[in-house]
Enzyme design. Sequence first.
Site, PDB file in Angstrom:
ATOM      1  N   GLU A  47      31.921  62.904  12.828  1.00  0.00           N
ATOM      2  CA  GLU A  47      33.209  63.583  12.944  1.00  0.00           C
ATOM      3  C   GLU A  47      33.047  65.036  12.526  1.00  0.00           C
ATOM      4  OE1 GLU A  47      37.963  63.350  11.832  1.00  0.00           O
ATOM      5  OE2 GLU A  47      36.686  61.591  11.525  1.00  0.00           O
ATOM      6  N   GLU A  97      32.569  69.162   7.281  1.00  0.00           N
ATOM      7  CA  GLU A  97      33.821  69.852   6.943  1.00  0.00           C
ATOM      8  C   GLU A  97      33.543  70.875   5.848  1.00  0.00           C
ATOM      9  OE1 GLU A  97      37.018  71.487   6.806  1.00  0.00           O
ATOM     10  OE2 GLU A  97      37.295  69.676   8.018  1.00  0.00           O
ATOM     11  N   ASP A 145      29.315  74.095   7.901  1.00  0.00           N
ATOM     12  CA  ASP A 145      29.390  74.270   9.350  1.00  0.00           C
ATOM     13  C   ASP A 145      28.670  73.122  10.065  1.00  0.00           C
ATOM     14  OD1 ASP A 145      29.328  75.253  11.934  1.00  0.00           O
ATOM     15  OD2 ASP A 145      28.271  77.101  11.427  1.00  0.00           O
ATOM     16  N   ASP A 191      41.350  73.582  14.873  1.00  0.00           N
ATOM     17  CA  ASP A 191      42.136  74.810  14.912  1.00  0.00           C
ATOM     18  C   ASP A 191      42.222  75.290  16.360  1.00  0.00           C
ATOM     19  OD1 ASP A 191      43.113  77.485  14.628  1.00  0.00           O
ATOM     20  OD2 ASP A 191      42.426  77.447  12.546  1.00  0.00           O
ATOM     21  N   THR A 222      46.934  60.027  11.887  1.00  0.00           N
ATOM     22  CA  THR A 222      46.661  60.764  10.654  1.00  0.00           C
ATOM     23  C   THR A 222      47.938  61.453  10.196  1.00  0.00           C
ATOM     24  OG1 THR A 222      46.094  62.830  11.756  1.00  0.00           O
ATOM     25  CG2 THR A 222      44.316  61.221  11.484  1.00  0.00           C
ATOM     26  N   ARG A 223      47.917  61.946   8.978  1.00  0.00           N
ATOM     27  CA  ARG A 223      49.087  62.639   8.454  1.00  0.00           C
ATOM     28  C   ARG A 223      49.387  63.897   9.251  1.00  0.00           C
ATOM     29  NH1 ARG A 223      48.393  62.117   1.834  1.00  0.00           N
ATOM     30  NH2 ARG A 223      48.434  59.839   1.767  1.00  0.00           N
ATOM     31  N   GLU A 283      48.790  64.354  12.433  1.00  0.00           N
ATOM     32  CA  GLU A 283      49.415  63.912  13.683  1.00  0.00           C
ATOM     33  C   GLU A 283      50.881  63.539  13.465  1.00  0.00           C
ATOM     34  OE1 GLU A 283      49.202  60.022  16.582  1.00  0.00           O
ATOM     35  OE2 GLU A 283      47.360  60.689  15.603  1.00  0.00           O
TER      36      GLU A 283
END
Length: 260
Positions: free
Chosen positions: A88, A113, A140, A162, A236-237, A239
């Site tokens: 992910e 992340e 990255d 983003d 997800t939160r 979303e």
Amino acid sequence: MTDSKTDRPTDDAPQSETGNRLFGRRKGRPLRKRRTSLIEDLLPQLQITVPKSGGPKSGEPKSDAGQAPAFWDPAGLFDTPKREVWLEVGFGMGHHLAWQAKHNPDVGIVGAEPFLNGIAGLLGMIDDDDLGNVRIHPDDARPLLDALPDASIGRAFVLFADPWPKKRHADRRFIGPENLPRLARVLKDGAELRLASDDMGLVRWMLEHTVKHPDFEWTARRPSDWRIRPDDWPATRYEEKAIAAGRKPVFLRFVRRPRG
């Protein structure tokens, strides 16, 4: 997945470990005591470190735990054998990644992340549910992708990235000409690439670039295929906030076409 989005000016963009320019925040609000403890104690046990050289070195021996030599076997990062390794990119606060890890214990999941607060959030869920099948690259994703062997990833997720809505920032979008070849190289034949966004500009951009890429095939056959998440794709939160604000998320699924 980026639950927090900040349009940082180009000349103030932080850099990754390998010198690539990153755009967006590295840190948010100060961490609470427990999360600070998890960053200090648990993250070093799960962290993947990509060599600063970034390039593949044939015949390089397997590294110590937590180290990722160029062209390393991602399956070797986990304590027990895994049927597949998933990736992910930009896991945000970690809710989707933690759900997938909990519901797929036979899969090793690697998350990339750079946002410290998101990393701490994921660590909290790993600690709460004793998830032993997660590894984290707190930086990255591009050098991580470059260090993976060909056809080593069984599924990849880039969710609610983003959107970089300004035209002059379009080249900062992760899904595009720079990174689709990276993803195509590391995905196995038939592997799934899952993309999602609530920003229609980004949705059109991702469709345009991924549909025309020769290594990917869009699986949608009817509108419900992009309007409704499959059962193994949790909300997800971020979303939920998007829906509450009147924005409709779009869910895109592609498969990696067979090589040769």
